[in-house]
Design a protein around this motif. Structure first.
Motif, mmCIF file in Angstrom:
data_model
loop_
_atom_site.group_PDB
_atom_site.id
_atom_site.type_symbol
_atom_site.label_atom_id
_atom_site.label_comp_id
_atom_site.label_asym_id
_atom_site.label_seq_id
_atom_site.Cartn_x
_atom_site.Cartn_y
_atom_site.Cartn_z
ATOM 1 N N GLY A 121 19.219 15.971 -30.966
ATOM 2 C CA GLY A 121 18.015 15.432 -30.514
ATOM 3 C C GLY A 121 18.282 14.169 -29.654
ATOM 4 N N PHE A 122 19.303 13.305 -29.992
ATOM 5 C CA PHE A 122 19.583 12.203 -29.142
ATOM 6 C C PHE A 122 20.082 12.555 -27.706
ATOM 7 C CE2 PHE A 122 22.361 8.782 -27.529
ATOM 8 C CZ PHE A 122 21.696 7.644 -28.184
ATOM 9 N N LEU A 142 16.155 14.201 -21.087
ATOM 10 C CA LEU A 142 15.170 14.266 -20.819
ATOM 11 C C LEU A 142 14.640 13.100 -20.212
ATOM 12 C CD1 LEU A 142 12.353 16.061 -21.040
ATOM 13 C CD2 LEU A 142 11.778 15.153 -23.097
ATOM 14 N N ALA A 143 14.793 12.006 -20.833
ATOM 15 C CA ALA A 143 14.237 10.734 -20.216
ATOM 16 C C ALA A 143 15.063 10.249 -18.710
ATOM 17 C CB ALA A 143 14.514 9.532 -21.065
ATOM 18 N N ALA A 186 22.619 15.514 -12.449
ATOM 19 C CA ALA A 186 23.568 16.460 -13.125
ATOM 20 C C ALA A 186 23.847 15.882 -14.442
ATOM 21 C CB ALA A 186 24.984 16.575 -12.328
ATOM 22 N N PHE A 187 24.078 14.581 -14.429
ATOM 23 C CA PHE A 187 24.296 14.215 -15.887
ATOM 24 C C PHE A 187 23.439 14.206 -16.885
ATOM 25 C CE2 PHE A 187 23.176 10.644 -18.760
ATOM 26 C CZ PHE A 187 24.119 10.569 -19.697
ATOM 27 N N SER A 188 22.023 14.216 -16.565
ATOM 28 C CA SER A 188 20.917 14.506 -17.161
ATOM 29 C C SER A 188 20.857 15.882 -17.842
ATOM 30 C CB SER A 188 19.577 14.124 -16.617
ATOM 31 O OG SER A 188 19.075 14.924 -15.818
ATOM 32 N N TRP A 189 21.214 16.911 -16.836
ATOM 33 C CA TRP A 189 21.038 18.298 -17.141
ATOM 34 C C TRP A 189 22.253 18.567 -18.300
ATOM 35 C CZ3 TRP A 189 17.283 20.954 -18.112
ATOM 36 C CH2 TRP A 189 16.073 20.579 -17.610
ATOM 37 N N PHE A 190 23.495 17.997 -17.757
ATOM 38 C CA PHE A 190 24.511 18.297 -18.832
ATOM 39 C C PHE A 190 24.334 17.832 -20.261
ATOM 40 C CE2 PHE A 190 27.540 18.239 -15.095
ATOM 41 C CZ PHE A 190 27.938 19.605 -15.109
ATOM 42 N N ALA A 191 23.608 16.661 -20.372
ATOM 43 C CA ALA A 191 23.228 16.215 -21.730
ATOM 44 C C ALA A 191 22.162 17.156 -22.318
ATOM 45 C CB ALA A 191 22.691 14.912 -21.673
ATOM 46 N N THR A 192 21.149 17.473 -21.585
ATOM 47 C CA THR A 192 20.016 18.308 -21.959
ATOM 48 C C THR A 192 20.740 19.876 -22.445
ATOM 49 O OG1 THR A 192 18.665 17.299 -20.666
ATOM 50 C CG2 THR A 192 18.025 19.398 -21.256
ATOM 51 N N ILE A 193 21.253 20.381 -21.629
ATOM 52 C CA ILE A 193 21.753 21.661 -22.015
ATOM 53 C C ILE A 193 23.019 21.822 -23.109
ATOM 54 C CG2 ILE A 193 23.419 23.482 -21.050
ATOM 55 C CD1 ILE A 193 20.191 23.381 -19.872
ATOM 56 N N GLY A 194 23.584 20.789 -23.169
ATOM 57 C CA GLY A 194 24.541 20.537 -24.263
ATOM 58 C C GLY A 194 23.874 20.194 -25.427
ATOM 59 N N GLY A 232 17.188 8.753 -28.547
ATOM 60 C CA GLY A 232 17.846 8.881 -27.291
ATOM 61 C C GLY A 232 17.241 8.602 -26.174
ATOM 62 N N ALA A 233 15.882 8.865 -26.061
ATOM 63 C CA ALA A 233 14.837 8.648 -25.017
ATOM 64 C C ALA A 233 14.822 6.892 -24.805
ATOM 65 C CB ALA A 233 13.616 9.110 -25.061
#
Length: 157
Positions: A22-23, A29-30, A65-73, A99-100
């Protein structure tokens, strides 16, 4: 190890994995919303505004790219929790809010004020923008913390 100890250990791991999934999702997402709304749609700033517009756009791409790596992970972690039937949705949502909120407060204090790599908006009086940004972050952190605290002893059946 007794079966009770294994059950307790598995529940501890599941609670922790729900929180971290979730974090990371909330952080990603944020960051995604920040990049999409404030960087691209409104064009208020770039991730890095201390150089040329081209550098700002490259920094936005890396940030995206960082935000999507965190989201997909986080979604891979969530899929594993679902496969194991170990999702604790309230705890996961608490992690999302944490997290947000942590991302937003870090962005608002560290990046905007201490590092000054960008401001939320370049206007004469930025204080109202900063206050709204940081107050929303604190509200998310408090709500997320309450949900996580409330579910600290929740067990997977």
């Amino acid at each position: 190890m007794t079966s009770d100890n294994m059950i307790n250990n598995n529940n501890t791991i599941s609670r922790s994995k729900n929180l971290w999934s979730g974090f990371l999702f909330g952080l990603g997402l944020a960051a995604f919303i920040d990049e999409m709304v404030f960087h691209q749609l409104l064009r208020w700033h770039h991730f890095y505004d201390k150089s040329t517009t081209d550098i700002g756009l490259v920094s936005d791409g890396l940030f995206h790219a960082f935000s999507w790596f965190a989201t997909i992970g986080s979604l891979f972690m969530f899929a594993d929790l679902r496969r194991r039937q170990s999702v604790l949705m309230t705890r996961w949502v608490g992690g999302v809010l944490l997290g947000a909120g942590v991302f937003q407060l870090y962005d608002g204090i560290i990046q905007h004020k201490l590092m000054r790599i960008h401001q939320i908006r370049y206007v004469e009086n930025v204080v109202p923008y900063d206050l709204v940004w940081n107050i929303i972050a604190i509200i998310m952190i408090v709500l997320g913390g309450l949900l996580v605290f409330r579910t600290r002893k929740e067990y997977i059946t």
